[in-house]
Write a protein that holds these residues in place. Structure first.
Motif, PDB file in Angstrom:
ATOM      1  N   TRP A 136      16.649  73.047  -3.452  1.00  0.00           N
ATOM      2  CA  TRP A 136      17.325  73.596  -2.287  1.00  0.00           C
ATOM      3  C   TRP A 136      17.861  72.350  -1.582  1.00  0.00           C
ATOM      4  O   TRP A 136      17.109  71.601  -0.964  1.00  0.00           O
ATOM      5  CB  TRP A 136      16.340  74.351  -1.393  1.00  0.00           C
ATOM      6  CG  TRP A 136      15.694  75.522  -2.087  1.00  0.00           C
ATOM      7  CD1 TRP A 136      16.211  76.261  -3.119  1.00  0.00           C
ATOM      8  CD2 TRP A 136      14.402  76.100  -1.798  1.00  0.00           C
ATOM      9  NE1 TRP A 136      15.327  77.256  -3.476  1.00  0.00           N
ATOM     10  CE2 TRP A 136      14.221  77.188  -2.677  1.00  0.00           C
ATOM     11  CE3 TRP A 136      13.397  75.810  -0.864  1.00  0.00           C
ATOM     12  CZ2 TRP A 136      13.064  77.970  -2.662  1.00  0.00           C
ATOM     13  CZ3 TRP A 136      12.262  76.593  -0.856  1.00  0.00           C
ATOM     14  CH2 TRP A 136      12.096  77.666  -1.741  1.00  0.00           C
ATOM     15  N   PRO A 161      15.870  82.056   4.085  1.00  0.00           N
ATOM     16  CA  PRO A 161      16.012  81.304   5.338  1.00  0.00           C
ATOM     17  C   PRO A 161      15.603  79.835   5.177  1.00  0.00           C
ATOM     18  O   PRO A 161      14.733  79.510   4.372  1.00  0.00           O
ATOM     19  CB  PRO A 161      15.026  82.014   6.290  1.00  0.00           C
ATOM     20  CG  PRO A 161      14.798  83.356   5.687  1.00  0.00           C
ATOM     21  CD  PRO A 161      14.912  83.173   4.202  1.00  0.00           C
ATOM     22  N   HIS A 162      16.294  78.979   5.928  1.00  0.00           N
ATOM     23  CA  HIS A 162      15.962  77.554   5.971  1.00  0.00           C
ATOM     24  C   HIS A 162      16.153  77.057   7.398  1.00  0.00           C
ATOM     25  O   HIS A 162      16.704  77.769   8.246  1.00  0.00           O
ATOM     26  CB  HIS A 162      16.868  76.753   5.029  1.00  0.00           C
ATOM     27  CG  HIS A 162      16.661  77.062   3.582  1.00  0.00           C
ATOM     28  ND1 HIS A 162      15.548  76.642   2.893  1.00  0.00           N
ATOM     29  CD2 HIS A 162      17.425  77.752   2.695  1.00  0.00           C
ATOM     30  CE1 HIS A 162      15.631  77.055   1.629  1.00  0.00           C
ATOM     31  NE2 HIS A 162      16.763  77.736   1.495  1.00  0.00           N
ATOM     32  N   SER A 163      15.732  75.812   7.632  1.00  0.00           N
ATOM     33  CA  SER A 163      15.849  75.240   8.975  1.00  0.00           C
ATOM     34  C   SER A 163      15.924  73.723   8.834  1.00  0.00           C
ATOM     35  O   SER A 163      15.841  73.193   7.725  1.00  0.00           O
ATOM     36  CB  SER A 163      14.618  75.634   9.808  1.00  0.00           C
ATOM     37  OG  SER A 163      13.437  75.206   9.147  1.00  0.00           O
ATOM     38  N   CYS A 194      13.329  70.526   6.097  1.00  0.00           N
ATOM     39  CA  CYS A 194      13.286  71.953   6.386  1.00  0.00           C
ATOM     40  C   CYS A 194      11.873  72.282   6.851  1.00  0.00           C
ATOM     41  O   CYS A 194      10.896  71.833   6.261  1.00  0.00           O
ATOM     42  CB  CYS A 194      13.638  72.743   5.135  1.00  0.00           C
ATOM     43  SG  CYS A 194      13.537  74.530   5.395  1.00  0.00           S
ATOM     44  N   THR A 238      10.825  75.509   7.351  1.00  0.00           N
ATOM     45  CA  THR A 238      10.559  76.927   7.098  1.00  0.00           C
ATOM     46  C   THR A 238       9.330  77.064   6.200  1.00  0.00           C
ATOM     47  O   THR A 238       9.133  76.267   5.285  1.00  0.00           O
ATOM     48  CB  THR A 238      11.809  77.571   6.454  1.00  0.00           C
ATOM     49  OG1 THR A 238      12.905  77.405   7.368  1.00  0.00           O
ATOM     50  CG2 THR A 238      11.600  79.044   6.166  1.00  0.00           C
ATOM     51  N   HIS A 265       9.306  74.013   0.682  1.00  0.00           N
ATOM     52  CA  HIS A 265      10.687  73.649   1.053  1.00  0.00           C
ATOM     53  C   HIS A 265      10.907  72.137   0.920  1.00  0.00           C
ATOM     54  O   HIS A 265      11.962  71.710   0.453  1.00  0.00           O
ATOM     55  CB  HIS A 265      11.011  74.146   2.462  1.00  0.00           C
ATOM     56  CG  HIS A 265      11.238  75.632   2.506  1.00  0.00           C
ATOM     57  ND1 HIS A 265      12.482  76.194   2.719  1.00  0.00           N
ATOM     58  CD2 HIS A 265      10.382  76.664   2.333  1.00  0.00           C
ATOM     59  CE1 HIS A 265      12.372  77.520   2.682  1.00  0.00           C
ATOM     60  NE2 HIS A 265      11.103  77.830   2.462  1.00  0.00           N
ATOM     61  N   MET A 317      14.120  69.427   0.300  1.00  0.00           N
ATOM     62  CA  MET A 317      14.730  69.581   1.630  1.00  0.00           C
ATOM     63  C   MET A 317      14.232  68.513   2.600  1.00  0.00           C
ATOM     64  O   MET A 317      13.398  68.779   3.478  1.00  0.00           O
ATOM     65  CB  MET A 317      14.447  70.983   2.162  1.00  0.00           C
ATOM     66  CG  MET A 317      15.025  72.069   1.244  1.00  0.00           C
ATOM     67  SD  MET A 317      15.214  73.640   2.081  1.00  0.00           S
ATOM     68  CE  MET A 317      16.564  73.287   3.186  1.00  0.00           C
TER      69      MET A 317
HETATM   70 CU   LIG Z   1      14.126  75.343   3.514  1.00  0.00          CU
END
Ligand SMILES: [Cu+2]
Length: 381
Positions: free
Chosen positions: A132, A163-165, A204, A206, A212, A217
């Protein structure tokens, strides 16, 4: 065996309490038998919970199931160091992640835009992995470089399917607001003022964060102190991380093995996402030059013990505390989720490996070379 005077020695306690010891031995025997039975049951349980007991995360569905399972049993299949036969050729063809520190943008506001993508990348010669990715390429994401006092405006567009952040360690901001989950197809913008200098991780946040980060990420943001730093000739950013593979990634891309990630048993460890890339494509300096390394350990779990073979760290801003540096240090631990900055001045031409001196990491790929001048001969590490 020759007779030993001590072998005929009998303790007074034993002599006087022979009966007691016989009973104790009998009870002990019974306890061992019960324990044996119990561990056999546990073993059978563990096997059942793993299905066949072999590479239970080889299929996507099984890997997803395993990612949600908090009771995964050992042992785990290792693909550490497994590469195809033409690995050297592939390593040479690989385009190394550009470790050069980018320049700082002008003005008070620095706009950073990243579009998250699910993509397959190489993490070692001939080894593919489904990451990702924060933007355009695999891990790490883009290097962000700002000056202390500048405001960062971060826009994350989620081009993935879950969803990701994005969580910036350089920010002082309410995480539930700024680091919130961005839904697939959505975009989210927040700002923070980079008032703390150093080199920081972003990642990330999340859940499960372990998955993640393990899927690539993460990245680094360099916040240059307002007062400046001693001038140097070359500046490189290194993000250390580790990879946990379900499958060897050679015929088809590997996915995350969450059980290995929890057990902290990586298949590969890397600087800037690809095993040994700066051995095949060294970073460079000229004799007499000073080189600065901005190092982040992204983990997700393991630290990096940064060391440059053949020299001593002239300046080490330990833990990324830019208010003071240590001199003449051999190795500095960079904790997972932390950063540090190192200067080395090297006069003599040669190949100077930079490593995590926790040497299992070197075997797994977390090693590179700083080539000073045009040395002759092969490297030592
Ligand atoms: Cu993520």
């Amino acid at each position: 065996m020759a007779a030993n005077p001590e072998s005929s020695y009998r303790s007074p306690v034993e002599t006087e309490s022979g009966a007691f010891f016989k009973v104790a031995a009998m009870l002990l025997g019974l306890a061992v038998a019960v324990l044996g039975l119990f561990s056999l049951m546990m073993w059978a349980d563990a096997r059942n919970s793993r299905g066949s007991g072999q590479t239970s995360s080889d299929t996507p569905a099984a890997a997803d199931e395993q990612a949600a399972n908090h009771n995964t049993a050992l042992p785990l299949n290792s693909f550490a160091g497994v590469v195809p036969e033409n690995a050297q050729e592939l390593a040479e063809a690989h385009k190394a992640y550009d470790a050069t520190l980018p320049t700082i943008g002008p003005g008070n506001l620095v706009k950073v835009q990243m579009t998250l993508k699910d993509m397959t990348v190489d993490i070692a010669p001939g080894v593919k992995y489904n990451t990702w990715a924060f933007d355009g390429h695999g891990a790490p994401g883009p290097i962000v470089h700002v000056r202390e006092g500048q405001t960062v405006e971060m826009t994350l567009k989620n081009g993935g399917v879950i969803p990701h952040s994005i969580d910036f360690h350089a920010a002082r901001i309410a995480p539930n607001v700024a680091f919130k989950d961005v839904m697939p197809g959505d975009s989210f913008t927040f700002r923070f003022k980079a008032d703390d200098s150093g080199v920081f991780m972003y990642h990330c946040g999340t859940k499960p964060v372990l998955a993640h980060i393990a899927n690539g990420m993460y990245g680094a943001i360099v916040v240059e102190p307002k007062a400046g730093l001693p001038a140097v000739d070359n500046e490189y950013v290194l993000v250390a991380s580790e990879w946990y593979l379900a499958g060897d990634g050679i015929k088809e891309p590997a996915r995350l093995d969450m059980a290995k990630a929890r057990a902290m048993l990586p298949d590969w460890t890397t600087f800037n996402g690809y095993a040994n890339q700066y051995v095949t494509h060294p970073l460079t300096a000229d004799p007499g030059e000073t080189t600065r390394f901005w190092v982040v350990a992204a983990g997700p779990t393991l630290d990096t013990n940064f060391h440059v073979v053949g020299t001593i760290l002239d300046r080490a801003w330990v833990n990324g505390d830019m208010s003071k540096f240590q001199r003449g240090v051999q190795t500095v631990a960079v904790p997972a989720g932390g950063g540090a900055v190192f200067d080395v001045k090297i006069d003599e031409p040669g190949q100077y490996p930079f490593v995590s001196h926790a040497f299992a990491h070197v075997d797994l790929g977390q090693v590179g070379v700083l080539k000073v001048g045009n040395p002759k001969g092969a490297g030592s590490h």
